[in-house]
Scaffold this motif. Structure first.
Motif: not given
Ligand code: PEP
Ligand code: MG
Length: 572
Positions: A329, A369-370
């Motif tokens: 991440t 993002q996840i």
């Protein structure tokens, strides 16, 4: 001597071919016979389609499927029905000639794509430009150099090179590239690394300065272009090229093999990648997977925050290409900033709101993002998510909580996503290494980030030349910290790898393998030499080396031990 940035290391000797695409002048002419004008156009399109067939085949042969696919997409654009119908309408209704109509319509598409937020679509504008040039050149009878028909060792010099320029290259004769523009991630740079050809980019006025047919020694390792080298330089250059060729040929034998020690123990070697554009290089380098996908590059190469869809596409492209892929991440902060993300001035940015510290405070950014990761991996076996800069367990638990929140959202929305999630953390802060046992209970894997672990262990900025004497990967204190982490991981059944630069240094990698790391991830160019080296020694040999160096207390004797080990086992 000319200077520039090296985008792909290596040495080459060859004559210069200046590759310039002449401007094509398209002045509007009246078309009195639309049927004839249309025929002119369809003939050109057919011709372009067939030419691209040859380019595609050549790309497939020399660079593999991924690159060949670009030209399949180009062929589809040549036959695009939407473009065709608009051009046809323009020829019939406005009575303009084929070239002008084609240019007008494709210019509109280029403008639309260039204005899009989505980076993927912006990239397509370059493809349309590429095709537009090809078609207009055919319609206007403009000839440009055919790089697929060379007959002596050549170094191509260009302002920049497009995919279609490089795809048809005659690789028997092209020995290197020099371009006036471009950075490490430009097409030329990526292509050159994929082909293991030396390349220099950002060489100002290269076209104006260098001359067609002039002999040069391209030393991309040191960033030098030597024009008309004297006999001694030429001799030395040729020797270097010869050595390089010999090593390259020898290492090719290891390309498609899994990495194994002499006694058959697997130590997978993965690639570090920064975007899907690195995939061909990773493949060419013989990677068995991706051990570190640095997602921040996607953000850093964009003027605006990449949205979920843009991110999803970028992640999916790498997921499709390799398994496993360890995706990290966002690691923003420290020396990596985003112009569009407001951040407070910090006294010590490397000790400040960086990586997980930032994303836990920018929750929407983190969640997007996840989401993109979980959706992007929906058709894969699993998704391996790694959090950077974890110092304490509470940060890890908060990060996992964000993933759980995203999963709840996706379920409620009925969105398809990957539910087989492997959690991992970077071990790059000494506190995390010391607390490895407790952290190992919460994750499936660790990856040691030696670039940061060294700087934080010795309190020595990784970029600061003044303290670089402290930045020492072979220092046994660091090795012992890694051994401690390795042992803690083993007790909990947590996998452990290394993804800092140290993993790609052959000497250091021998020690890391001896410490019992499960995988090593590195720049693709480091993979084959290490694979060869590991095939010459047993796991026991490596372990004995690690045990020995752990007893020492300074870097220099560690280096000497490794040197002796290599000599003993015939490792170059
Ligand atoms: C590291 O710190 O070793 C690492 C791999 O991460 P980065 O270099 O991106 O900080
Ligand atoms: Mg790091």
């Amino acid at each position: 001597m000319l200077k520039g940035k090296s985008a792909s290391n290596g040495h080459a000797v060859g004559t210069i071919v200046l590759y310039e695409k002449p401007d094509i002048n398209v002045e509007e002419e009246a078309c009195n016979d639309p049927e004839k004008c249309l025929k002119t156009l369809t003939d050109a399109l057919d011709q372009a389609y067939n030419d691209l067939d040859k380019v595609r085949e050549k790309a497939l042969e020399s660079m593999g499927e991924e690159h060949a696919e670009i030209f399949e997409a180009h062929q589809q654009m040549v036959k695009d029905p939407e473009i065709m119908s608009q051009v046809k309408a323009m020829i019939e209704n406005d009575k303009v000639d084929a070239a002008s109509a084609y240019k007008r319509v494709t210019d509109q598409f280029i403008t639309i794509f260039e204005g899009m937020d989505d980076e993927y679509f912006r990239g397509r504008a370059a493809d349309i430009k590429d095709i537009q040039y090809r078609i207009l050149a055919l319609l206007k009878g403009v000839e440009y150099k055919d790089l697929s028909a060379l007959d002596e060792p050549t170094i191509i010099v260009a302002h920049d090179l497009a995919p279609s320029d490089t795809a048809g290259l005659d690789l028997d004769y092209v020995k290197g590239f020099i371009t006036e523009v471009g950075g490490m991630t430009s097409h030329t740079a990526i292509m050159a690394r994929a082909l293991s050809l030396p390349a220099m980019v950002g060489v100002k006025d290269a076209i104006k300065t260098l001359e067609d047919n002039e002999l040069v020694y391209l030393n991309a390792t040191d960033g030098d272009i030597v024009r008309n080298p004297d006999d001694a330089t030429l001799e030395k250059a040729k020797q270097r090229v010869k050595e390089q060729e010999k090593i390259k040929a020898r290492l090719q034998a290891y390309k498609d093999k899994p990495t194994k020690t002499k006694d058959g123990i697997a130590i997978p070697l993965y690639a570090n990648v920064g975007s899907d554009q690195d995939v061909p290089i990773a493949r060419e380098g013989g990677a068995e997977g991706v051990g570190l996908y640095r997602t921040e590059f996607l953000f850093m190469n964009s003027d605006t925050m990449p949205d979920e869809e843009t991110q999803r596409k970028a992640y999916e492209a790498v997921f499709k290409a390799f398994h496993p892929v360890i995706v990290r991440t966002l690691d923003i902060g420290g020396d990596k900033s985003l112009p569009y993300l407001e951040q407070d001035e910090e006294m010590n940015p490397f000790l400040g709101k960086r990586a997980i510290r930032l994303t836990l405070q920018e929750k929407e950014l983190f969640k997007t993002q996840i989401r993109a990761l979980l959706i992007g991996a929906k058709d894969q076996e699993d998704v391996r998510i790694m959090f950077p800069m974890i110092a304490r367990k509470d940060e890890l638990m908060s990060a996992k909580e964000v993933v759980h929140e995203v999963i709840t959202d996706l379920k409620n929305e009925g969105e398809k996503y990957q539910s087989n999630i492997h959690y991992g953390i970077m071990i790059e802060i000494p506190a995390a290494a010391l607390n490895a046992q407790s952290l190992a209970k919460e994750v499936d894997f660790f990856s040691i980030g030696t670039n940061d672990l060294i700087q934080y262990t010795y309190a020595a900025d990784r970029m600061n030349e003044n303290v670089s004497y402290l930045y020492e990967p072979f220092d046994p204190t660091l090795l012992r910290l890694m051994k401690h982490t390795r042992d803690a991981a083993s007790e909990e059944g947590t996998e452990i790898g290394v993804c800092g630069e140290m993993a790609g240094d052959l000497d250091a990698a021998l020690i890391l393998s001896g410490l019992g790391m499960d995988e090593l991830s590195m720049s693709p160019g480091s993979i084959l030499p290490l694979r060869e080296a590991l095939s010459k020694v047993s796991k026991e040999d490596l372990k004995a080396l690690a045990d020995e160096v752990l007893k020492l207390d300074e870097a220099q004797p560690v280096k000497e031990k490794v040197k002796a080990f290599k000599e003993k086992h015939g490792i170059e």
